[in-house]
Design a protein around this motif. Structure first.
Motif, PDB file in Angstrom:
ATOM      1  N   GLU A  12      45.118  28.840  42.138  1.00  0.00           N
ATOM      2  CA  GLU A  12      44.577  28.125  42.779  1.00  0.00           C
ATOM      3  C   GLU A  12      43.487  29.673  43.688  1.00  0.00           C
ATOM      4  N   ALA A  13      43.742  30.432  43.977  1.00  0.00           N
ATOM      5  CA  ALA A  13      43.110  31.582  44.412  1.00  0.00           C
ATOM      6  C   ALA A  13      42.244  31.855  43.635  1.00  0.00           C
ATOM      7  N   LEU A  14      43.012  32.571  41.990  1.00  0.00           N
ATOM      8  CA  LEU A  14      42.324  32.891  40.849  1.00  0.00           C
ATOM      9  C   LEU A  14      41.110  31.898  40.692  1.00  0.00           C
ATOM     10  N   LEU A  15      41.174  31.111  40.985  1.00  0.00           N
ATOM     11  CA  LEU A  15      39.867  29.714  40.166  1.00  0.00           C
ATOM     12  C   LEU A  15      38.845  29.704  41.397  1.00  0.00           C
ATOM     13  N   LEU A  16      39.561  29.625  42.458  1.00  0.00           N
ATOM     14  CA  LEU A  16      38.634  29.342  43.161  1.00  0.00           C
ATOM     15  C   LEU A  16      37.926  31.224  43.847  1.00  0.00           C
ATOM     16  N   SER A  17      38.553  32.175  43.967  1.00  0.00           N
ATOM     17  CA  SER A  17      37.581  33.051  44.850  1.00  0.00           C
ATOM     18  C   SER A  17      37.245  34.229  44.038  1.00  0.00           C
ATOM     19  N   ASP A  18      36.283  35.060  44.589  1.00  0.00           N
ATOM     20  CA  ASP A  18      35.606  36.032  44.043  1.00  0.00           C
ATOM     21  C   ASP A  18      36.159  37.093  44.179  1.00  0.00           C
ATOM     22  N   ARG A  19      37.268  37.168  44.840  1.00  0.00           N
ATOM     23  CA  ARG A  19      38.127  38.493  45.530  1.00  0.00           C
ATOM     24  C   ARG A  19      39.364  38.326  46.100  1.00  0.00           C
ATOM     25  N   VAL A  20      40.524  38.696  45.819  1.00  0.00           N
ATOM     26  CA  VAL A  20      41.409  38.215  46.316  1.00  0.00           C
ATOM     27  C   VAL A  20      42.161  39.006  47.081  1.00  0.00           C
ATOM     28  N   ALA A  21      43.058  38.681  48.135  1.00  0.00           N
ATOM     29  CA  ALA A  21      43.330  40.160  49.332  1.00  0.00           C
ATOM     30  C   ALA A  21      44.592  39.293  49.678  1.00  0.00           C
ATOM     31  N   ILE A  22      45.778  40.420  49.260  1.00  0.00           N
ATOM     32  CA  ILE A  22      47.275  40.884  49.496  1.00  0.00           C
ATOM     33  C   ILE A  22      47.712  41.075  50.272  1.00  0.00           C
ATOM     34  N   PHE A  37      42.002  35.553  32.276  1.00  0.00           N
ATOM     35  CA  PHE A  37      42.437  34.246  33.793  1.00  0.00           C
ATOM     36  C   PHE A  37      44.484  34.954  33.530  1.00  0.00           C
ATOM     37  N   LEU A  38      44.465  35.182  32.861  1.00  0.00           N
ATOM     38  CA  LEU A  38      46.447  35.684  32.891  1.00  0.00           C
ATOM     39  C   LEU A  38      46.692  36.378  32.607  1.00  0.00           C
ATOM     40  N   ARG A  39      45.300  37.691  32.392  1.00  0.00           N
ATOM     41  CA  ARG A  39      45.988  39.073  32.745  1.00  0.00           C
ATOM     42  C   ARG A  39      45.978  39.916  34.127  1.00  0.00           C
ATOM     43  N   LEU A  40      44.656  38.559  34.746  1.00  0.00           N
ATOM     44  CA  LEU A  40      44.530  38.932  36.491  1.00  0.00           C
ATOM     45  C   LEU A  40      45.487  37.490  36.945  1.00  0.00           C
ATOM     46  N   LYS A  41      46.196  36.829  36.461  1.00  0.00           N
ATOM     47  CA  LYS A  41      46.929  36.252  36.816  1.00  0.00           C
ATOM     48  C   LYS A  41      48.426  37.114  36.825  1.00  0.00           C
ATOM     49  N   ALA A  42      48.846  37.844  35.921  1.00  0.00           N
ATOM     50  CA  ALA A  42      49.557  39.222  35.838  1.00  0.00           C
ATOM     51  C   ALA A  42      49.724  39.830  36.437  1.00  0.00           C
ATOM     52  N   ARG A  43      48.527  40.411  37.058  1.00  0.00           N
ATOM     53  CA  ARG A  43      48.164  41.768  38.334  1.00  0.00           C
ATOM     54  C   ARG A  43      48.410  41.176  39.114  1.00  0.00           C
ATOM     55  N   GLU A  78      43.848  44.569  47.360  1.00  0.00           N
ATOM     56  CA  GLU A  78      42.618  44.253  46.827  1.00  0.00           C
ATOM     57  C   GLU A  78      41.952  43.555  45.801  1.00  0.00           C
ATOM     58  N   ILE A  79      42.125  42.643  44.658  1.00  0.00           N
ATOM     59  CA  ILE A  79      41.638  42.647  43.434  1.00  0.00           C
ATOM     60  C   ILE A  79      40.464  41.484  43.383  1.00  0.00           C
ATOM     61  N   ALA A  80      39.347  42.028  42.957  1.00  0.00           N
ATOM     62  CA  ALA A  80      38.171  41.034  42.329  1.00  0.00           C
ATOM     63  C   ALA A  80      38.316  40.461  41.333  1.00  0.00           C
ATOM     64  N   VAL A  81      38.201  38.890  41.570  1.00  0.00           N
ATOM     65  CA  VAL A  81      38.341  37.880  40.183  1.00  0.00           C
ATOM     66  C   VAL A  81      36.497  38.042  39.638  1.00  0.00           C
ATOM     67  N   ASP A  82      36.717  38.902  38.343  1.00  0.00           N
ATOM     68  CA  ASP A  82      35.374  38.788  37.716  1.00  0.00           C
ATOM     69  C   ASP A  82      35.223  38.474  36.553  1.00  0.00           C
ATOM     70  N   LEU A  83      35.419  36.565  37.117  1.00  0.00           N
ATOM     71  CA  LEU A  83      35.590  35.499  36.375  1.00  0.00           C
ATOM     72  C   LEU A  83      34.167  35.541  36.056  1.00  0.00           C
ATOM     73  N   PRO A  84      34.100  34.551  34.984  1.00  0.00           N
ATOM     74  CA  PRO A  84      31.995  34.077  35.080  1.00  0.00           C
ATOM     75  C   PRO A  84      32.276  32.670  35.686  1.00  0.00           C
ATOM     76  N   ARG A  85      31.273  31.868  36.385  1.00  0.00           N
ATOM     77  CA  ARG A  85      31.002  30.407  36.842  1.00  0.00           C
ATOM     78  C   ARG A  85      30.067  29.561  36.110  1.00  0.00           C
ATOM     79  N   PRO A  86      30.735  28.188  35.993  1.00  0.00           N
ATOM     80  CA  PRO A  86      31.285  27.761  37.034  1.00  0.00           C
ATOM     81  C   PRO A  86      33.083  27.633  36.611  1.00  0.00           C
ATOM     82  N   ARG A  87      33.642  27.358  37.087  1.00  0.00           N
ATOM     83  CA  ARG A  87      35.253  27.550  36.293  1.00  0.00           C
ATOM     84  C   ARG A  87      36.031  26.026  36.855  1.00  0.00           C
ATOM     85  N   THR A  88      36.780  26.001  35.734  1.00  0.00           N
ATOM     86  CA  THR A  88      37.236  24.230  35.345  1.00  0.00           C
ATOM     87  C   THR A  88      39.027  24.806  34.835  1.00  0.00           C
TER      88      THR A  88
END
Length: 257
Positions: A196-206, A236-242, A217-227
């Motif tokens: 949910e965090a990666l699908l919605l956000s521009d950046r994640v703070a942990i 996406f899966l690499r970011l999720k693993a990180r 802090e991790i930048a979510v550099d995935l193109p929008r729109p996201r589905t």
């Protein structure tokens, strides 16, 4: 609205002792940014959100709320996990409640609410009371109410946590559509759900540690729109693993190359 936290410290009095919950939290949330906040249960995510809203006064450091443009006014609006609808008001009255309290409810605002009801699957439900609505419908009404108030920032505390997977996915998409339609107001979104965090956000703070601070802090550099399909891509899966690695769950990022 730009929200800037500098050396923020928050503590509670417990059993006669003072316990520090958050220490030296430094975070700059840009105007129009969608920031997700992750961290283990009990680390202080909700406390942090309530402090940004002004409901808790920090023991140290400071919070600056800087308007994005001349004329922008009002405090950030907090949306809790519970939808906080008034049981004695209809769905439409609940949606328009903020405008009513401001004394700014006009026919245009009422029509805008009805348009949003139709757009988000609530057509014909405007006269229903909260006990006659599903959880997903109640959360949609709460979202519509929030966006009708046109706040400079939205602070969202696990708003979809109680929903089933399909309802959550639908509301995530609806939130993104509403966010786009309001010229990307600032959003701080607390969640336990990494996808949910990666699908919605521009950046994640942990948040992590005890007392907690912003560990990563991790930048979510995935193109929008996201589905939903976005969650299946290697990027996406690499970011999720990180993110999972940062949360203490070991996952091999190379597996998704």
């Amino acid at each position: 609205m730009n929200i800037r936290c500098t050396d923020l410290e928050i503590s509670y009095k417990s059993a006669g002792n003072r316990e520090t919950i958050l220490r030296r939290v430094n975070l700059d949330i840009g105007s129009g940014e969608f920031l997700a906040v992750l961290g283990p249960s009990g680390c202080g995510k909700t406390t942090f959100l309530r402090t940004l809203a002004g409901a808790i006064q920090p023991d140290g450091g400071r919070i600056e709320r800087i308007p994005a443009s001349f004329g922008e006014s009002g405090p950030p609006l907090l949306i809790r996990q519970e939808n906080s609808l008034f049981p004695w008001l209809t769905a439409l009255e609940n949606a328009c409640f903020g405008l009513t309290m401001r004394g700014t409810l006009r026919e245009a605002g009422r029509q805008q609410a009805l348009d949003l009801f139709a757009r988000y699957g609530l057509e014909g439900k405007q006269g229903a009371y909260p006990h006659q609505l599903s959880l997903g419908m109640k959360q949609r009404v709460a979202l519509i109410r929030a966006f009708l108030c046109d706040p400079p920032a939205l602070l969202m505390d696990e708003p979809f946590a109680a929903l089933d997977a399909l309802s959550r996915l639908r509301l995530q998409q609806e939130l993104m559509t509403l966010w786009d339609s309001r010229e990307h107001i600032t959003v701080v979104f607390v969640t336990h759900d990494v996808e949910e965090a990666l699908l919605l956000s521009d950046r994640v703070a942990i948040l992590g540690g005890r007392p907690a601070t912003v560990e990563t802090e991790i930048a979510v550099d995935l193109p929008r729109p996201r589905t939903a399909a976005t969650t299946l891509t290697p990027e996406f899966l690499r970011l999720k693993a990180r993110v999972l690695n940062c949360l203490g769950v070991p996952v091999e990022e190379a597996a998704f190359v």
